[in-house]
Design an enzyme around this catalytic site. Structure first.
Site, PDB file in Angstrom:
ATOM      1  CB  ALA A  62      36.199  49.364  41.944  1.00 28.52           C
ATOM      2  N   GLY A 107      39.527  50.424  38.093  1.00 28.57           N
ATOM      3  CA  GLY A 107      40.331  50.825  39.246  1.00 28.57           C
ATOM      4  C   GLY A 107      41.745  50.262  39.214  1.00 28.57           C
ATOM      5  CD  GLU A 110      39.949  54.739  37.802  1.00 28.00           C
ATOM      6  OE1 GLU A 110      39.377  53.709  38.210  1.00 28.00           O
ATOM      7  OE2 GLU A 110      39.379  55.839  37.765  1.00 28.00           O
ATOM      8  CD  GLU A 130      36.219  52.619  35.177  1.00 29.35           C
ATOM      9  OE1 GLU A 130      36.523  52.642  33.965  1.00 29.35           O
ATOM     10  OE2 GLU A 130      37.059  52.663  36.084  1.00 29.35           O
TER      11      GLU A 130
HETATM   12  N1  CO8 Z   1      34.684  43.024  40.621  1.00 30.81           N
HETATM   13  C1  CO8 Z   1      34.208  41.923  41.205  1.00 30.81           C
HETATM   14  N2  CO8 Z   1      34.499  40.666  40.770  1.00 30.81           N
HETATM   15  C2  CO8 Z   1      35.273  40.555  39.706  1.00 30.81           C
HETATM   16  C3  CO8 Z   1      35.810  41.675  39.046  1.00 30.81           C
HETATM   17  C4  CO8 Z   1      35.484  42.962  39.545  1.00 30.81           C
HETATM   18  N3  CO8 Z   1      35.975  44.096  39.013  1.00 30.81           N
HETATM   19  N4  CO8 Z   1      36.559  41.243  37.992  1.00 30.81           N
HETATM   20  C5  CO8 Z   1      36.504  39.909  38.016  1.00 30.81           C
HETATM   21  N5  CO8 Z   1      35.740  39.489  39.035  1.00 30.81           N
HETATM   22  C6  CO8 Z   1      35.415  38.108  39.402  1.00 30.81           C
HETATM   23  C7  CO8 Z   1      34.381  37.510  38.466  1.00 30.81           C
HETATM   24  O1  CO8 Z   1      33.085  37.894  38.824  1.00 30.81           O
HETATM   25  C8  CO8 Z   1      34.645  36.027  38.657  1.00 30.81           C
HETATM   26  O2  CO8 Z   1      34.031  35.620  39.853  1.00 30.81           O
HETATM   27  P1  CO8 Z   1      33.258  34.180  39.906  1.00 30.81           P
HETATM   28  O3  CO8 Z   1      34.336  33.167  39.675  1.00 30.81           O
HETATM   29  O4  CO8 Z   1      32.702  34.155  41.290  1.00 30.81           O
HETATM   30  O5  CO8 Z   1      32.241  34.207  38.814  1.00 30.81           O
HETATM   31  C9  CO8 Z   1      36.153  35.958  38.875  1.00 30.81           C
HETATM   32  O6  CO8 Z   1      36.552  37.277  39.238  1.00 30.81           O
HETATM   33  C10 CO8 Z   1      36.912  35.567  37.644  1.00 30.81           C
HETATM   34  O7  CO8 Z   1      36.521  36.418  36.594  1.00 30.81           O
HETATM   35  P2  CO8 Z   1      36.004  35.888  35.169  1.00 30.81           P
HETATM   36  O8  CO8 Z   1      35.389  34.544  35.302  1.00 30.81           O
HETATM   37  O9  CO8 Z   1      35.169  36.963  34.561  1.00 30.81           O
HETATM   38  O10 CO8 Z   1      37.412  35.748  34.411  1.00 30.81           O
HETATM   39  P3  CO8 Z   1      37.673  35.887  32.843  1.00 30.81           P
HETATM   40  O11 CO8 Z   1      39.054  35.429  32.616  1.00 30.81           O
HETATM   41  O12 CO8 Z   1      36.573  35.250  32.074  1.00 30.81           O
HETATM   42  O13 CO8 Z   1      37.581  37.478  32.582  1.00 30.81           O
HETATM   43  C11 CO8 Z   1      38.000  39.794  33.037  1.00 30.81           C
HETATM   44  C12 CO8 Z   1      38.497  38.333  33.176  1.00 30.81           C
HETATM   45  C13 CO8 Z   1      38.001  40.209  31.578  1.00 30.81           C
HETATM   46  C14 CO8 Z   1      38.940  40.676  33.837  1.00 30.81           C
HETATM   47  C15 CO8 Z   1      36.551  39.893  33.596  1.00 30.81           C
HETATM   48  O14 CO8 Z   1      36.525  39.312  34.886  1.00 30.81           O
HETATM   49  C16 CO8 Z   1      36.036  41.295  33.712  1.00 30.81           C
HETATM   50  O15 CO8 Z   1      35.639  41.879  32.719  1.00 30.81           O
HETATM   51  N6  CO8 Z   1      36.051  41.846  34.963  1.00 30.81           N
HETATM   52  C17 CO8 Z   1      35.505  43.136  35.222  1.00 30.81           C
HETATM   53  C18 CO8 Z   1      36.422  44.210  34.702  1.00 30.81           C
HETATM   54  C19 CO8 Z   1      35.823  45.567  34.953  1.00 30.81           C
HETATM   55  O16 CO8 Z   1      34.787  45.914  34.429  1.00 30.81           O
HETATM   56  N7  CO8 Z   1      36.502  46.352  35.787  1.00 30.81           N
HETATM   57  C20 CO8 Z   1      36.062  47.681  36.113  1.00 30.81           C
HETATM   58  C21 CO8 Z   1      35.221  47.645  37.324  1.00 30.81           C
HETATM   59  S1  CO8 Z   1      34.517  49.224  37.693  1.00 30.81           S
HETATM   60  C22 CO8 Z   1      35.804  50.085  38.370  1.00 30.81           C
HETATM   61  O17 CO8 Z   1      36.898  49.634  38.489  1.00 30.81           O
HETATM   62  C23 CO8 Z   1      35.462  51.464  38.795  1.00 30.81           C
HETATM   63  C24 CO8 Z   1      36.598  52.162  39.520  1.00 30.81           C
HETATM   64  C25 CO8 Z   1      36.119  53.451  40.070  1.00 30.81           C
HETATM   65  C26 CO8 Z   1      35.157  53.197  41.204  1.00 30.81           C
HETATM   66  C27 CO8 Z   1      34.448  54.422  41.585  1.00 30.81           C
HETATM   67  C28 CO8 Z   1      33.599  54.194  42.820  1.00 30.81           C
HETATM   68  C29 CO8 Z   1      32.298  54.860  42.770  1.00 30.81           C
END
Ligand code: CO8
Length: 256
Positions: A62, A107, A110, A130
């Site tokens: 998400a 997400g 999920e 998360e």
């Molecule tokens: N949300 C927003 N932006 C994101 C997300 C995300 N989940 N994942 C990646 N991005 C963005 C980064 O911020 C980055 O943006 P920018 O270029 O502007 O800095 C761009 O995508 C590229 O990402 P990275 O530079 O981080 O790329 P890497 O190759 O270095 O890393 C990863 C890739 C490992 C996937 C890394 O981006 C990461 O860890 N992302 C987050 C993963 C995560 O934690 N996901 C879970 C999110 S929480 C969730 O899903 C909850 C679901 C239930 C919701 C319930 C509602 C209440």
């Protein structure tokens, strides 16, 4: 649609989530577009394939930037929106295949779990990170992960937030098969094509039974299946399928 692309050919709809700047992370606009795309599926669609744009990410979760400043009520509403869309996918009357082409985190994992079948590319990574962000899997991950991989492994993944690679996802049964990235979509279409060759009503009834019976106790589940089994005999395609077998021909199913 800004973030969702669909393409339907030979009864197979491929739905691609496309927000490359955030690795296809799900914000509320994407969730609403996903919801609308499911509602708009044509009657001719027999199998839905869901994938992410690019070769790096299926869905990286998400959208964290959208969630950052939510209060409790807004968080609950955001979770409900995702959960409702995913439940719509899970209960869609046709099979849904997740073609996981990279990161399936939070997400994203999920979403894949709400699909009937998951296959992935060899660079895919699955995880529920998360708790490291101060939240829990909120799009029904605490429910579906344990159903798919068992309570013990689900708890380890959710409590530690660790990401697992494609080979480990295969080992624990989170995915059915792993392919080189270039072969993933072909494999998804091949599986969908096999399903499309089957009697469509029987496929829909089979999904209905599997979903409905899972949470029933044994006698109720068996009775449910028995009822739906009987309903198959009211279809023309049952006569067609069995006649074709007995006359050594090929069935021409008409979805009737
Ligand atoms: N949300 C927003 N932006 C994101 C997300 C995300 N989940 N994942 C990646 N991005 C963005 C980064 O911020 C980055 O943006 P920018 O270029 O502007 O800095 C761009 O995508 C590229 O990402 P990275 O530079 O981080 O790329 P890497 O190759 O270095 O890393 C990863 C890739 C490992 C996937 C890394 O981006 C990461 O860890 N992302 C987050 C993963 C995560 O934690 N996901 C879970 C999110 S929480 C969730 O899903 C909850 C679901 C239930 C919701 C319930 C509602 C209440």
């Amino acid at each position: 649609m800004e973030f969702i692309k669909t393409n339907t050919e030979n009864g197979i709809c491929t739905l691609t989530i496309s927000a490359p700047k955030s690795l296809n992370a799900l914000n509320s606009t994407i969730l609403k577009e996903l919801d609308a795309s499911i509602d708009e599926l044509g009657k001719d669609v027999r199998v839905l394939i869901i994938t992410g744009d690019g070769e790096k990410s299926f869905v990286a979760g998400a959208d964290i930037s959208e969630m950052q400043n939510l209060d409790a009520e807004q968080g609950e509403n955001f979770g409900r929106l995702g959960a409702q869309v995913f439940r719509k996918i899970e209960t869609l009357d046709i099979p849904v295949i997740a073609a996981v082409n990279g990161f399936a985190l939070g997400g994203g994992c999920e979403l894949a779990m709400a699909c009937d079948i998951r296959i992935c590319s060899d660079n895919a990574k699955f995880g529920q990170p998360e708790v490291g962000l101060g939240i829990i899997p909120g799009f029904s991950g605490t429910y579906r992960l344990a159903k798919l991989v068992g309570m013990g492994y689900a708890k380890e993944m959710i409590y530690t937030g660790k990401a697992i690679r494609a080979d480990e996802a295969l080992r624990i049964g989170l995915v059915n098969a792993v392919y080189p990235q270039a072969e993933l979509m072909g494999a998804a279409v091949a599986m969908a094509t096999k399903i499309c060759a089957m009697a469509p009503i029987a496929v829909r009834y089979a999904k209905l039974c599997i979903e409905a019976e899972y949470d029933l106790e044994a006698d109720a589940a068996i009775a449910y299946e028995n009822k739906v089994f009987g309903m198959c005999f009211a279809t023309k395609d049952q006569k067609e399928g069995m006649t074709a077998f007995l006359t050594k021909g090929k069935p021409n199913f008409k979805n009737e």
